[in-house]
Design a protein around this motif. Sequence first.
Motif, PDB file in Angstrom:
ATOM      1  N   PHE A 208       0.841  -1.208   0.000  1.00 41.11           N
ATOM      2  CA  PHE A 208       0.000   0.000   0.000  1.00 41.11           C
ATOM      3  C   PHE A 208       0.871   1.252   0.000  1.00 41.11           C
ATOM      4  O   PHE A 208       1.904   1.314   0.673  1.00 41.11           O
ATOM      5  N   ARG A 209       0.416   2.253  -0.723  1.00 40.20           N
ATOM      6  CA  ARG A 209       1.131   3.522  -0.712  1.00 40.20           C
ATOM      7  C   ARG A 209       0.732   4.323   0.526  1.00 40.20           C
ATOM      8  O   ARG A 209      -0.288   4.070   1.156  1.00 40.20           O
ATOM      9  N   VAL A 210       1.543   5.286   0.853  1.00 37.74           N
ATOM     10  CA  VAL A 210       1.292   6.130   2.022  1.00 37.74           C
ATOM     11  C   VAL A 210       0.003   6.925   1.813  1.00 37.74           C
ATOM     12  O   VAL A 210      -0.266   7.422   0.714  1.00 37.74           O
ATOM     13  N   GLY A 211      -0.783   7.046   2.857  1.00 42.09           N
ATOM     14  CA  GLY A 211      -2.016   7.823   2.780  1.00 42.09           C
ATOM     15  C   GLY A 211      -3.259   6.994   2.582  1.00 42.09           C
ATOM     16  O   GLY A 211      -4.368   7.530   2.616  1.00 42.09           O
ATOM     17  N   ILE A 212      -3.121   5.688   2.373  1.00 42.78           N
ATOM     18  CA  ILE A 212      -4.286   4.816   2.234  1.00 42.78           C
ATOM     19  C   ILE A 212      -4.932   4.626   3.593  1.00 42.78           C
ATOM     20  O   ILE A 212      -4.253   4.306   4.572  1.00 42.78           O
ATOM     21  N   SER A 213      -6.223   4.847   3.683  1.00 38.66           N
ATOM     22  CA  SER A 213      -6.929   4.692   4.960  1.00 38.66           C
ATOM     23  C   SER A 213      -6.969   3.232   5.373  1.00 38.66           C
ATOM     24  O   SER A 213      -6.867   2.320   4.542  1.00 38.66           O
ATOM     25  N   ASP A 214      -7.116   3.013   6.668  1.00 39.37           N
ATOM     26  CA  ASP A 214      -7.052   1.652   7.207  1.00 39.37           C
ATOM     27  C   ASP A 214      -8.117   0.736   6.622  1.00 39.37           C
ATOM     28  O   ASP A 214      -7.875  -0.458   6.435  1.00 39.37           O
ATOM     29  N   ASP A 215      -9.307   1.276   6.333  1.00 41.60           N
ATOM     30  CA  ASP A 215     -10.383   0.412   5.849  1.00 41.60           C
ATOM     31  C   ASP A 215     -10.163  -0.048   4.411  1.00 41.60           C
ATOM     32  O   ASP A 215     -10.898  -0.908   3.915  1.00 41.60           O
ATOM     33  N   LEU A 216      -9.141   0.519   3.740  1.00 41.12           N
ATOM     34  CA  LEU A 216      -8.813   0.078   2.383  1.00 41.12           C
ATOM     35  C   LEU A 216      -7.593  -0.845   2.354  1.00 41.12           C
ATOM     36  O   LEU A 216      -7.249  -1.377   1.294  1.00 41.12           O
ATOM     37  N   ARG A 217      -6.981  -1.055   3.496  1.00 40.72           N
ATOM     38  CA  ARG A 217      -5.797  -1.924   3.568  1.00 40.72           C
ATOM     39  C   ARG A 217      -6.248  -3.370   3.752  1.00 40.72           C
ATOM     40  O   ARG A 217      -6.241  -3.910   4.856  1.00 40.72           O
ATOM     41  N   VAL A 218      -6.642  -3.985   2.667  1.00 41.91           N
ATOM     42  CA  VAL A 218      -7.169  -5.344   2.712  1.00 41.91           C
ATOM     43  C   VAL A 218      -6.197  -6.311   2.040  1.00 41.91           C
ATOM     44  O   VAL A 218      -5.489  -5.933   1.101  1.00 41.91           O
TER      45      VAL A 218
END
Length: 273
Positions: free
Chosen positions: A17-27
């Motif tokens: 994941f790139r920096v700035g991705i919100s936690d709910d999108l880190r799947v």
Amino acid sequence: MTHNLPDDPLSPSAPQFRVGISDDLRVPWGWTEVALFVILGVIGSVVVTWGAAEIAVRFFGANSIDVFGMTMSTAKSVVVLISQAILDGLAILYLYLMLLARTPAPFWEAIGWREMRPRSGKIRDSALQLLAGGAVLAVVVSFAGGFLNSKETLPIEQLLQARVSILLFGILGVLVAPLVEETIFRGFLYPVIARRLGIAAGIAITGTLFGLMHAAQLWGGWGQIALLILVGVVLTWVRARTGTVAASYLVHLGYNGLQLVGYLIYLVSGSHH
């Protein structure tokens, strides 16, 4: 004492994941899993529907012409609805097995069903507000749909000719569809799209795909399909805004629940558009 488990319970093969991705999108899944889900869904829909039809004919004495014919009979409507219920179960099973190999986190939490965190007040109050919001959305869509009704008989109207079909549709529409559809669209699909294309595109694309998935039921009613795309966009916006599928599920539940009540009133009153 050292710990073997990482802070982020993603497998080594999980997407970076790139920096700035919100936690709910880190799947811990990506486009490969989405593509496999679609391919298996297409194959499964053919196999399950054909298999259910064969069982209805061979073991329950249904007329093969009624089940395999082009017209929508009571037997065929029951086969279609039961097939959909089976496919819903298989879809959840696929997601469960996919996540089982990728994260030790509980399934529902990993697929997006995180605890709601209302900014003020209690969770119960927020839940009631979301249910009410879904009911209001149903009223707005029904009102708008009154100006867009097709003169043709829509496939879903042909499907719901018998009482047993209406009963099955009601059970699936309220108890099953919001749970399964929110898990698939807002839990599984939305994070992958939003992570790659941005939240706005994720909301728009996921909502559009949600509406188009129901297009077969409303074929010929292009205004109704457009309204359902709008509903999908609203549901995805709620998911993006709150960070949890639980919120969009409650809106969906309120929407489907009031739609079902309205349809039952329509049947009982014998009114026609």
